[in-house]
Write an enzyme that holds these catalytic residues in place. Structure first.
Site, PDB file in Angstrom:
ATOM      1  CG  ASP A 133      -1.873  -1.196   1.200  1.00  0.00           C
ATOM      2  OD1 ASP A 133      -2.230  -1.658   0.099  1.00  0.00           O
ATOM      3  OD2 ASP A 133      -2.224  -1.681   2.286  1.00  0.00           O
ATOM      4  CE  LYS A 177       2.392  -2.480  -4.331  1.00  0.00           C
ATOM      5  NZ  LYS A 177       2.072  -2.105  -2.932  1.00  0.00           N
ATOM      6  N   GLY A 178       0.206   1.682  -7.309  1.00  0.00           N
ATOM      7  CA  GLY A 178      -0.755   1.910  -8.391  1.00  0.00           C
ATOM      8  C   GLY A 178      -0.605   3.307  -8.967  1.00  0.00           C
ATOM      9  CG  HIS A 182      -1.861  -2.217  -7.039  1.00  0.00           C
ATOM     10  ND1 HIS A 182      -0.912  -2.755  -7.863  1.00  0.00           N
ATOM     11  CD2 HIS A 182      -1.640  -2.754  -5.817  1.00  0.00           C
ATOM     12  CE1 HIS A 182      -0.153  -3.596  -7.162  1.00  0.00           C
ATOM     13  NE2 HIS A 182      -0.585  -3.614  -5.919  1.00  0.00           N
ATOM     14  CD  GLN A 209       0.655  -8.913  -2.447  1.00  0.00           C
ATOM     15  OE1 GLN A 209       1.323  -9.599  -3.194  1.00  0.00           O
ATOM     16  NE2 GLN A 209      -0.586  -8.614  -2.722  1.00  0.00           N
ATOM     17  CB  THR A 225       1.727 -12.176   0.752  1.00  0.00           C
ATOM     18  OG1 THR A 225       0.677 -12.750  -0.044  1.00  0.00           O
ATOM     19  CG2 THR A 225       2.897 -11.750  -0.126  1.00  0.00           C
ATOM     20  CB  THR A 257      -9.846  -6.282   3.572  1.00  0.00           C
ATOM     21  OG1 THR A 257      -8.766  -5.508   4.126  1.00  0.00           O
ATOM     22  CG2 THR A 257      -9.297  -7.494   2.863  1.00  0.00           C
ATOM     23  N   GLY A 258     -10.840  -3.028   3.292  1.00  0.00           N
ATOM     24  CA  GLY A 258     -11.402  -1.919   4.070  1.00  0.00           C
ATOM     25  C   GLY A 258     -10.915  -1.874   5.513  1.00  0.00           C
ATOM     26  NE  ARG A 259      -7.543  -6.710   6.527  1.00  0.00           N
ATOM     27  CZ  ARG A 259      -6.567  -7.609   6.466  1.00  0.00           C
ATOM     28  NH1 ARG A 259      -6.313  -8.376   7.519  1.00  0.00           N
ATOM     29  NH2 ARG A 259      -5.833  -7.737   5.391  1.00  0.00           N
ATOM     30  N   GLY A 277      -0.040  13.882  -3.646  1.00  0.00           N
ATOM     31  CA  GLY A 277      -1.480  13.711  -3.769  1.00  0.00           C
ATOM     32  C   GLY A 277      -1.745  12.505  -4.647  1.00  0.00           C
TER      33      GLY A 277
HETATM   34  P1  GDP Z   1      -0.762   0.329  -3.559  1.00  0.00           P
HETATM   35  O1  GDP Z   1      -1.371  -0.956  -3.099  1.00  0.00           O
HETATM   36  O2  GDP Z   1       0.705   0.383  -3.270  1.00  0.00           O
HETATM   37  O3  GDP Z   1      -1.065   0.643  -4.988  1.00  0.00           O
HETATM   38  O4  GDP Z   1      -1.420   1.487  -2.671  1.00  0.00           O
HETATM   39  P2  GDP Z   1      -2.983   1.617  -2.293  1.00  0.00           P
HETATM   40  O5  GDP Z   1      -3.741   2.011  -3.488  1.00  0.00           O
HETATM   41  O6  GDP Z   1      -3.441   0.412  -1.551  1.00  0.00           O
HETATM   42  O7  GDP Z   1      -2.917   2.777  -1.220  1.00  0.00           O
HETATM   43  C1  GDP Z   1      -2.414   4.030  -1.511  1.00  0.00           C
HETATM   44  C2  GDP Z   1      -3.514   5.092  -1.237  1.00  0.00           C
HETATM   45  O8  GDP Z   1      -2.940   6.376  -1.180  1.00  0.00           O
HETATM   46  C3  GDP Z   1      -4.549   5.167  -2.334  1.00  0.00           C
HETATM   47  O9  GDP Z   1      -5.780   5.557  -1.773  1.00  0.00           O
HETATM   48  C4  GDP Z   1      -4.006   6.252  -3.258  1.00  0.00           C
HETATM   49  O10 GDP Z   1      -5.013   6.912  -4.010  1.00  0.00           O
HETATM   50  C5  GDP Z   1      -3.410   7.195  -2.240  1.00  0.00           C
HETATM   51  N1  GDP Z   1      -2.238   7.966  -2.677  1.00  0.00           N
HETATM   52  C6  GDP Z   1      -1.232   7.597  -3.512  1.00  0.00           C
HETATM   53  N2  GDP Z   1      -0.272   8.560  -3.555  1.00  0.00           N
HETATM   54  C7  GDP Z   1      -0.703   9.542  -2.733  1.00  0.00           C
HETATM   55  C8  GDP Z   1      -0.134  10.790  -2.330  1.00  0.00           C
HETATM   56  O11 GDP Z   1       0.957  11.179  -2.709  1.00  0.00           O
HETATM   57  N3  GDP Z   1      -0.849  11.530  -1.429  1.00  0.00           N
HETATM   58  C9  GDP Z   1      -2.060  11.119  -0.950  1.00  0.00           C
HETATM   59  N4  GDP Z   1      -2.678  11.905  -0.074  1.00  0.00           N
HETATM   60  N5  GDP Z   1      -2.620   9.958  -1.314  1.00  0.00           N
HETATM   61  C10 GDP Z   1      -1.944   9.171  -2.181  1.00  0.00           C
HETATM   62  P1  IMO Z   2      -0.936  -4.220  -2.235  1.00  0.00           P
HETATM   63  O1  IMO Z   2      -0.477  -4.821  -3.527  1.00  0.00           O
HETATM   64  C1  IMO Z   2      -0.960  -4.589   2.108  1.00  0.00           C
HETATM   65  C2  IMO Z   2      -1.092  -8.670   3.724  1.00  0.00           C
HETATM   66  C3  IMO Z   2      -2.336  -9.126   4.462  1.00  0.00           C
HETATM   67  C4  IMO Z   2      -1.712 -10.088   5.462  1.00  0.00           C
HETATM   68  C5  IMO Z   2      -0.607 -10.760   4.635  1.00  0.00           C
HETATM   69  C6  IMO Z   2      -1.004 -12.086   4.020  1.00  0.00           C
HETATM   70  O2  IMO Z   2      -2.223  -3.499  -2.327  1.00  0.00           O
HETATM   71  O3  IMO Z   2       0.152  -3.442  -1.597  1.00  0.00           O
HETATM   72  P2  IMO Z   2      -2.574 -12.750   1.978  1.00  0.00           P
HETATM   73  O4  IMO Z   2      -4.016 -12.469   1.723  1.00  0.00           O
HETATM   74  O5  IMO Z   2      -1.656 -12.204   0.941  1.00  0.00           O
HETATM   75  O6  IMO Z   2      -2.312 -14.196   2.264  1.00  0.00           O
HETATM   76  O7  IMO Z   2      -2.246 -11.971   3.358  1.00  0.00           O
HETATM   77  O8  IMO Z   2      -0.292  -9.837   3.602  1.00  0.00           O
HETATM   78  N1  IMO Z   2      -1.333  -8.146   2.357  1.00  0.00           N
HETATM   79  C7  IMO Z   2      -1.240  -6.849   2.022  1.00  0.00           C
HETATM   80  N2  IMO Z   2      -1.014  -5.761   2.769  1.00  0.00           N
HETATM   81  N3  IMO Z   2      -1.098  -4.475   0.778  1.00  0.00           N
HETATM   82  C8  IMO Z   2      -1.293  -5.561   0.002  1.00  0.00           C
HETATM   83  O9  IMO Z   2      -1.280  -5.517  -1.343  1.00  0.00           O
HETATM   84  C9  IMO Z   2      -1.417  -6.816   0.624  1.00  0.00           C
HETATM   85  N4  IMO Z   2      -1.641  -8.072   0.174  1.00  0.00           N
HETATM   86  C10 IMO Z   2      -1.560  -8.864   1.235  1.00  0.00           C
HETATM   87  O10 IMO Z   2      -2.982  -8.055   5.093  1.00  0.00           O
HETATM   88  O11 IMO Z   2      -1.099  -9.381   6.497  1.00  0.00           O
HETATM   89 MG    MG Z   3      -2.908  -1.598  -1.845  1.00  0.00          MG
END
Ligand code: GDP
Ligand code: IMO
Ligand code: MG
Length: 429
Positions: A13, A16-17, A41, A228, A243, A305-307, A419
């Site tokens: 998280d 990366k997306g 992502h 991840q 994972t 998952t919204g956690r 952002g």
């Molecule tokens: P990923 O799994 O690595 O792609 O990341 P996620 O999408 O799970 O979580 C990143 C969150 O931060 C998302 O809600 C993005 O829209 C948001 N985000 C990404 N870059 C920025 C940033 O520079 N600033 C802010 N405020 N939000 C960001």
């Molecule tokens: P992105 O790509 C954050 C975590 C789970 C758990 C562990 C194992 O969005 O960054 P799994 O379901 O893979 O067997 O769970 O890994 N986990 C993540 N945490 N971002 C993710 O993906 C994750 N994918 C799995 O919360 O702790």
């Molecule tokens: Mg993510």
């Protein structure tokens, strides 16, 4: 450039997306190499009139899909949930994003079956909870390495599929009923459902390793998108709280069927603070008001998952390790704007265990559980960065913070994100 690998440098998280979507403007192909629909992502794209934005969470399809010139590849290292894939394709098509001819799926990718999700959830009811996403990831990779898994290619042959599915479901039903006292699955219903997927998925399936190697030969620009993060890697992460795949850069080669010699750049995506979702050690976790503020301002709730995500300060000990095991050449720092209102910002520069300073990041959870972070404190900038367009336009204190990170990690910062939108990305020359 031929292959650039984008890895999460923390516990996932990191954004990366957003970074992959931003970089996709200048590449030909974006390829996911591991994980499955456990990933979430987030990409924020401008609407057609350019006046509003739309947020989209991708679970399986690479984050380059919103750039029409990009071909997206789901590699052999991914575990594919056909139901999740079809839902994602449907949503994209509804938005006017074409997938036909632009999405390629490896014939060697393993499939996630209903029993994988069921096993994932019943196992999590036991003693050692990992806090998984419940998407069947661990059980699907178990079958892959047990050599009993079902691959995308098996969907193409009705007899093979029926035979393999029957055997697996019968075995898993025994496990589910005897060990976990859980309901058994209906063999015929599952066979019917997966044969339906076969027809829908058929047009996307190909030998993606061959396709990517041809593209490398033709000097196409390829981004390998990790899911991840390094600290969730099954080998290099905080085992067993990891994972079941290899998000680190090495996973890009095995997960796509490309040679290591084709990779010439590895970008580590680093959130300006730390988060973790699920269980496991987290040395800089803040279980206080500061942690709550980071969660609230950063919107730190799981995209899948919204956690609520656990939050804490940036941890350079784990990052130094992550840079080492990935071979990260440059860093993209995200969510700097989340720190805008903090008067004091801390960075963990060392760990102490039993009064002694540790030299390296320990990956055994027993040590990680007891380490005490050593912090360096920074003055906050207390001003908005989300509208800043150039690195030099960032407040002095923000640059000081970033430059300290760069110096302590001995790795260049290439991008700073302020952002979620594409245009909120500063490239550091
Ligand atoms: P990923 O799994 O690595 O792609 O990341 P996620 O999408 O799970 O979580 C990143 C969150 O931060 C998302 O809600 C993005 O829209 C948001 N985000 C990404 N870059 C920025 C940033 O520079 N600033 C802010 N405020 N939000 C960001
Ligand atoms: P992105 O790509 C954050 C975590 C789970 C758990 C562990 C194992 O969005 O960054 P799994 O379901 O893979 O067997 O769970 O890994 N986990 C993540 N945490 N971002 C993710 O993906 C994750 N994918 C799995 O919360 O702790
Ligand atoms: Mg993510």
């Amino acid at each position: 450039m031929s292959v650039q690998v984008i890895v999460g440098a923390q516990w996932g998280d990191e954004g990366k997306g957003k970074i992959v979507d931003h970089l996709s403007e200048n590449v030909d192909i974006v390829a996911r190499y591991q994980g499955g629909a456990n990933a979430g992502h987030t990409v924020v794209i401008p609407s057609r009139n350019g006046k509003t934005e739309k947020e989209f969470v991708l679970h399986l399809i690479p984050s380059g899909i919103f750039h029409r010139h990009v071909t997206c590849v789901i590699g052999n290292g991914v575990v594919l949930d056909p139901a999740a894939l079809m839902a994602e394709i449907g949503q994209l098509n509804q938005m006017g994003i074409k997938t036909e001819g632009r999405l390629l799926i490896s014939h060697n990718a393993h499939l996630i079956m209903p029993y994988h999700k069921l096993l994932d959830s019943v196992r999590e009811k036991g003693d050692q909870k990992i806090g998984t996403t419940g998407r069947g990831i661990g059980p699907a990779y178990i079958d892959k390495y047990m050599r009993t898994g079902i691959r995308v290619v098996d969907l193409l042959d009705r007899d093979v599929l029926c035979k393999k599915l029957k055997r697996n479901i019968e075995q898993n039903n025994e496990l589910l009923s005897k060990m976990y006292n859980s309901q058994e699955l209906d063999v015929d219903a599952i066979i019917g459902e997966y044969q339906e997927f076969d027809q829908k998925i058929d047009e996307y399936v190909t030998d993606t390793s061959l396709y990517l190697n041809e593209a490398i030969r033709k000097k196409k620009k390829i981004l390998a998108e990790g899911a991840q993060g390094a600290l969730l890697d099954v080998d290099h992460g905080t085992y067993p709280f990891v994972t079941s795949s290899s998000p680190t850069s090495g996973g890009a080669c095995t997960g796509l069927g490309i040679p290591p010699t084709a990779v010439n750049s590895i970008i580590g995506v680093v959130k300006a603070y730390s988060t973790r979702v699920g269980n496991g050690p987290f040395p800089t976790e803040l279980s206080d008001e500061t942690g709550n503020r980071l969660r609230k301002i950063g919107g730190e709730y799981g995209a899948t998952t919204g956690r609520p995500r656990r939050c804490g300060w940036l941890d350079l000990v784990s990052l130094e390790y992550s840079i080492r095991v990935n071979g990260i050449t440059r860093i993209a720092v995200t969510k700097l704007d989340v720190l805008d209102d903090f008067t004091e910002i801390k960075i963990c520069t060392g760990y102490k265990a039993n009064g002694k300073l540790l030299r390296q990041f320990p990956t055994d959870v027993q040590t990680l559980d007891v380490v005490e972070p050593v912090y360096k404190s920074f003055e906050g900038w207390c001003s908005k960065t989300s509208a800043v367009k150039k690195y030099s336009g960032l407040p002095r204190q923000a640059r000081k913070y970033l430059e300290a990170v760069q110096k302590l990690l001995k790795t260049d910062i290439w991008m700073v994100s302020v952002g979620a939108r594409r245009d909120q990305t500063l490239v550091v020359r």
